[in-house]
Design an enzyme around this catalytic site. Structure first.
Site, PDB file in Angstrom:
ATOM      1  N   TYR A 147       0.842  -1.202   0.000  1.00  0.00           N
ATOM      2  CA  TYR A 147       0.000   0.000   0.000  1.00  0.00           C
ATOM      3  C   TYR A 147       0.881   1.258   0.000  1.00  0.00           C
ATOM      4  O   TYR A 147       0.657   2.190  -0.779  1.00  0.00           O
ATOM      5  CB  TYR A 147      -0.958   0.015   1.207  1.00  0.00           C
ATOM      6  CG  TYR A 147      -1.794   1.274   1.227  1.00  0.00           C
ATOM      7  CD1 TYR A 147      -2.829   1.455   0.296  1.00  0.00           C
ATOM      8  CD2 TYR A 147      -1.513   2.321   2.106  1.00  0.00           C
ATOM      9  CE1 TYR A 147      -3.575   2.627   0.274  1.00  0.00           C
ATOM     10  CE2 TYR A 147      -2.259   3.494   2.087  1.00  0.00           C
ATOM     11  CZ  TYR A 147      -3.286   3.650   1.172  1.00  0.00           C
ATOM     12  OH  TYR A 147      -3.999   4.826   1.131  1.00  0.00           O
ATOM     13  N   ARG A 194       2.006   8.569  12.830  1.00  0.00           N
ATOM     14  CA  ARG A 194       1.655   9.804  13.545  1.00  0.00           C
ATOM     15  C   ARG A 194       0.156  10.091  13.528  1.00  0.00           C
ATOM     16  O   ARG A 194      -0.408  10.579  14.498  1.00  0.00           O
ATOM     17  CB  ARG A 194       2.395  10.993  12.925  1.00  0.00           C
ATOM     18  CG  ARG A 194       2.156  12.274  13.705  1.00  0.00           C
ATOM     19  CD  ARG A 194       2.377  13.520  12.881  1.00  0.00           C
ATOM     20  NE  ARG A 194       1.513  13.560  11.709  1.00  0.00           N
ATOM     21  CZ  ARG A 194       1.652  14.429  10.724  1.00  0.00           C
ATOM     22  NH1 ARG A 194       2.615  15.313  10.760  1.00  0.00           N
ATOM     23  NH2 ARG A 194       0.826  14.405   9.698  1.00  0.00           N
ATOM     24  N   ARG A 204     -10.597   5.394   9.388  1.00  0.00           N
ATOM     25  CA  ARG A 204      -9.612   4.918   8.410  1.00  0.00           C
ATOM     26  C   ARG A 204      -8.541   4.148   9.156  1.00  0.00           C
ATOM     27  O   ARG A 204      -7.952   4.645  10.106  1.00  0.00           O
ATOM     28  CB  ARG A 204      -8.982   6.103   7.674  1.00  0.00           C
ATOM     29  CG  ARG A 204      -9.962   6.828   6.763  1.00  0.00           C
ATOM     30  CD  ARG A 204      -9.230   7.631   5.724  1.00  0.00           C
ATOM     31  NE  ARG A 204      -8.391   8.647   6.337  1.00  0.00           N
ATOM     32  CZ  ARG A 204      -8.562   9.958   6.136  1.00  0.00           C
ATOM     33  NH1 ARG A 204      -9.503  10.383   5.344  1.00  0.00           N
ATOM     34  NH2 ARG A 204      -7.765  10.833   6.704  1.00  0.00           N
ATOM     35  N   PHE A 263      15.307  19.388  -1.506  1.00  0.00           N
ATOM     36  CA  PHE A 263      13.932  18.926  -1.727  1.00  0.00           C
ATOM     37  C   PHE A 263      13.718  17.520  -1.152  1.00  0.00           C
ATOM     38  O   PHE A 263      12.676  17.233  -0.560  1.00  0.00           O
ATOM     39  CB  PHE A 263      13.621  18.945  -3.236  1.00  0.00           C
ATOM     40  CG  PHE A 263      12.328  18.277  -3.591  1.00  0.00           C
ATOM     41  CD1 PHE A 263      11.109  18.923  -3.415  1.00  0.00           C
ATOM     42  CD2 PHE A 263      12.319  16.977  -4.087  1.00  0.00           C
ATOM     43  CE1 PHE A 263       9.909  18.292  -3.724  1.00  0.00           C
ATOM     44  CE2 PHE A 263      11.126  16.335  -4.398  1.00  0.00           C
ATOM     45  CZ  PHE A 263       9.914  16.995  -4.211  1.00  0.00           C
TER      46      PHE A 263
HETATM   47  C1  PS7 Z   1       4.953  15.005  -6.015  1.00  0.00           C
HETATM   48  C2  PS7 Z   1       6.280  16.157  -4.166  1.00  0.00           C
HETATM   49  C3  PS7 Z   1      11.955  12.715  -2.746  1.00  0.00           C
HETATM   50  C4  PS7 Z   1      12.730  10.545  -3.851  1.00  0.00           C
HETATM   51  C5  PS7 Z   1      -0.201  14.275  -2.487  1.00  0.00           C
HETATM   52  C6  PS7 Z   1       7.330  13.046  -1.527  1.00  0.00           C
HETATM   53  C7  PS7 Z   1      -1.135  11.509   0.516  1.00  0.00           C
HETATM   54  C8  PS7 Z   1       3.587  11.111   2.701  1.00  0.00           C
HETATM   55  O1  PS7 Z   1      -2.941  12.678   3.279  1.00  0.00           O
HETATM   56  O2  PS7 Z   1       0.073  15.491   3.043  1.00  0.00           O
HETATM   57  O3  PS7 Z   1      -2.359  14.654   4.730  1.00  0.00           O
HETATM   58  O4  PS7 Z   1      -2.074  12.331   5.597  1.00  0.00           O
HETATM   59  O5  PS7 Z   1       0.977  14.623   5.168  1.00  0.00           O
HETATM   60  C9  PS7 Z   1       4.323  14.783  -3.603  1.00  0.00           C
HETATM   61  C10 PS7 Z   1      10.765  10.540  -2.403  1.00  0.00           C
HETATM   62  C11 PS7 Z   1       0.784  11.997  -2.803  1.00  0.00           C
HETATM   63  C12 PS7 Z   1       6.208  10.930  -0.918  1.00  0.00           C
HETATM   64  C13 PS7 Z   1       1.111  10.486   0.090  1.00  0.00           C
HETATM   65  C14 PS7 Z   1       3.081  14.031  -3.853  1.00  0.00           C
HETATM   66  C15 PS7 Z   1       9.694  11.086  -1.571  1.00  0.00           C
HETATM   67  C16 PS7 Z   1      -0.540  11.327  -2.755  1.00  0.00           C
HETATM   68  C17 PS7 Z   1       5.110  11.641  -0.202  1.00  0.00           C
HETATM   69  C18 PS7 Z   1       2.360  13.912  -2.529  1.00  0.00           C
HETATM   70  C19 PS7 Z   1       8.318  10.747  -2.151  1.00  0.00           C
HETATM   71  C20 PS7 Z   1      -0.613  10.196  -1.700  1.00  0.00           C
HETATM   72  C21 PS7 Z   1       2.011  13.645   1.636  1.00  0.00           C
HETATM   73  C22 PS7 Z   1       4.051  10.677   0.301  1.00  0.00           C
HETATM   74  O6  PS7 Z   1       1.725  13.549   3.055  1.00  0.00           O
HETATM   75  O7  PS7 Z   1      -0.576  13.169   3.791  1.00  0.00           O
HETATM   76  C23 PS7 Z   1       5.137  15.281  -4.564  1.00  0.00           C
HETATM   77  C24 PS7 Z   1      11.751  11.251  -2.973  1.00  0.00           C
HETATM   78  C25 PS7 Z   1       0.957  13.332  -2.627  1.00  0.00           C
HETATM   79  C26 PS7 Z   1       7.232  11.553  -1.499  1.00  0.00           C
HETATM   80  C27 PS7 Z   1      -0.162  10.702  -0.327  1.00  0.00           C
HETATM   81  C28 PS7 Z   1       1.730  11.258   1.151  1.00  0.00           C
HETATM   82  C29 PS7 Z   1       2.364  12.468   0.930  1.00  0.00           C
HETATM   83  C30 PS7 Z   1       3.101  11.311   1.312  1.00  0.00           C
HETATM   84  P1  PS7 Z   1      -2.059  13.200   4.364  1.00  0.00           P
HETATM   85  P2  PS7 Z   1       0.544  14.293   3.781  1.00  0.00           P
HETATM   86 MN    MN Z   2      -5.284   8.657   0.986  1.00  0.00          MN
END
Ligand code: PS7
Ligand code: MN
Ligand code: MN
Ligand code: MN
Ligand code: MN
Ligand code: MN
Length: 345
Positions: A147, A194, A204, A263
């Site tokens: 997941y 968290r 959820r 980043f």
């Molecule tokens: C494209 C920057 C840097 C190699 C919206 C960044 C939600 C933890 O839902 O907002 O509020 O609990 O706190 C980000 C790897 C993904 C993973 C995943 C896209 C790092 C949709 C972030 C972010 C890869 C599914 C946001 C994964 O947390 O969650 C971009 C390298 C989105 C990254 C979701 C979560 C992100 C997450 P919520 P949060």
């Molecule tokens: Mn989600």
């Protein structure tokens, strides 16, 4: 020039950055400092996935409706008429779905190589989300990893492709899919650990049953009612997240561009800091525990290169080790992971 104002592209770009700031303060900071070659690309990538996650997270939608919307979403990434009036469980997300046209407009201006990466990851993530909607929750640890791969590991892989496509990073980072996946897993598992109270309140459930069942037959029952078993379960969740961090260090070591490094490294450092705060902390069962504003400012300002990153991680890990003054098996495991991190630096 004749065109003084109201250029629709400028308006859409402004919308995207304003929306990004509303939904994620920390990603705003790290995206804004990116090299202009990939800044708008990654801002759009974030908002596209935020929109997809808004569909996944909306409790008002039936499973069948959700699956249809998720499966079709990748076909609409560049659709400037795509819009939904009432999807989303927070006002900022509802508004994003209503004004999705701005995201589509900027997406359509990106080079095709970036559009393809974003589309590919969005489709794979949506298919993965659907797979889990059809299952009855997350049972095994392997399913938990799967997941997290779908909703975050894939993001790490897509971002890696964007770094290489822009030539800001060497093509050889494309061979590190496993490390890129771990970057996402570590962030996602920290978030899931968290967000216990918030997620359980919203019905959820992400904590894998294989872990939970070692401590309780009703993990939602720990809400506002933590016991020693609850803390042991929490610490097991922290340990399971922590095991990915050495791979994250290996990924970060390979980066060459300073803006890409910041980043990638800043969110990892914030997550490790969060994990340390969450560890053995009974407040997790009643509220959303967050690191202080001062701490996140310190991380953003000091984490500027690998040397500084190393220093900050070592400080954090050594502080954490001071908390491990018991002879429980779980604490021993935490200590092993923390020592492995120090060795990986
Ligand atoms: C494209 C920057 C840097 C190699 C919206 C960044 C939600 C933890 O839902 O907002 O509020 O609990 O706190 C980000 C790897 C993904 C993973 C995943 C896209 C790092 C949709 C972030 C972010 C890869 C599914 C946001 C994964 O947390 O969650 C971009 C390298 C989105 C990254 C979701 C979560 C992100 C997450 P919520 P949060
Ligand atoms: Mn989600
Ligand atoms: Mn968030
Ligand atoms: Mn979400
Ligand atoms: Mn969450
Ligand atoms: Mn949230």
């Amino acid at each position: 020039s004749l065109q003084v104002k109201n250029d629709p592209i400028d308006e859409s770009l402004e919308y995207c950055y304003k929306k990004l700031e509303k939904v994620s303060r920390s990603f705003t900071v790290v995206i804004n400092q990116l090299n202009p070659k990939i800044k708008d690309e990654i801002c759009v990538f974030y908002l596209v996935l935020r929109a997809l996650d808004t569909i996944e997270d909306d409790p008002k939608l039936s499973a069948d409706t959700k699956i249809i919307l998720l499966k079709n979403f990748h076909l609409n990434i560049g659709n400037e008429s795509y819009s939904h009036d009432d999807i989303g469980d927070e006002p900022d997300y509802v508004e994003l779905m209503q004004n999705y046209c701005h995201v589509a407009k900027i997406f359509n201006k990106l080079e095709e190589k970036y559009q393809k990466i974003i589309e590919d990851i969005t489709k794979k993530m949506a298919d993965g989300m659907c797979e889990f909607i059809e299952m009855k929750g997350i049972q095994t640890l392997a399913e938990y990893d799967k997941y997290c791969h779908y909703v975050a590991g894939l993001v790490g892989i897509g971002l890696t492709h964007i770094f290489a496509a822009s030539n800001l990073e060497d093509r050889k980072i494309m061979e590190m899919e496993d490390l890129a996946n771990s970057m996402g897993l570590f962030l996602q598992k920290t978030n899931i650990t968290r967000d216990y109270a918030e997620d359980v309140e919203k019905k959820r459930f992400f904590w894998p049953n294989e872990l939970c069942s070692k401590f309780t037959d009703d993990y939602a029952g720990f809400l506002k009612n933590p016991s020693q078993k609850a803390l042991d379960l929490l610490n097991s969740m922290v340990n399971d997240a922590l095991r990915h961090f050495t791979q994250c260090v290996s990924y970060l070591k390979c980066l060459g561009d300073t803006t890409v490094f910041k980043f990638c490294a800043i969110p990892q450092l914030m997550a490790l800091c969060t994990l340390e705060l969450v560890f053995n902390n009974e407040r997790v069962f009643s509220e959303n525990v967050k690191i202080s504003r001062a701490e996140s400012i310190e991380i953003v300002s000091k984490c500027v290169n690998f040397e500084q990153f190393k220093f900050l991680i070592a400080k954090l890990v050594n502080n954490w080790k001071l908390k491990l003054n018991s002879n429980s098996e779980l604490f021993d495991k935490t200590k092993i992971f923390l020592d492995q991190i120090l060795l990986a630096l």
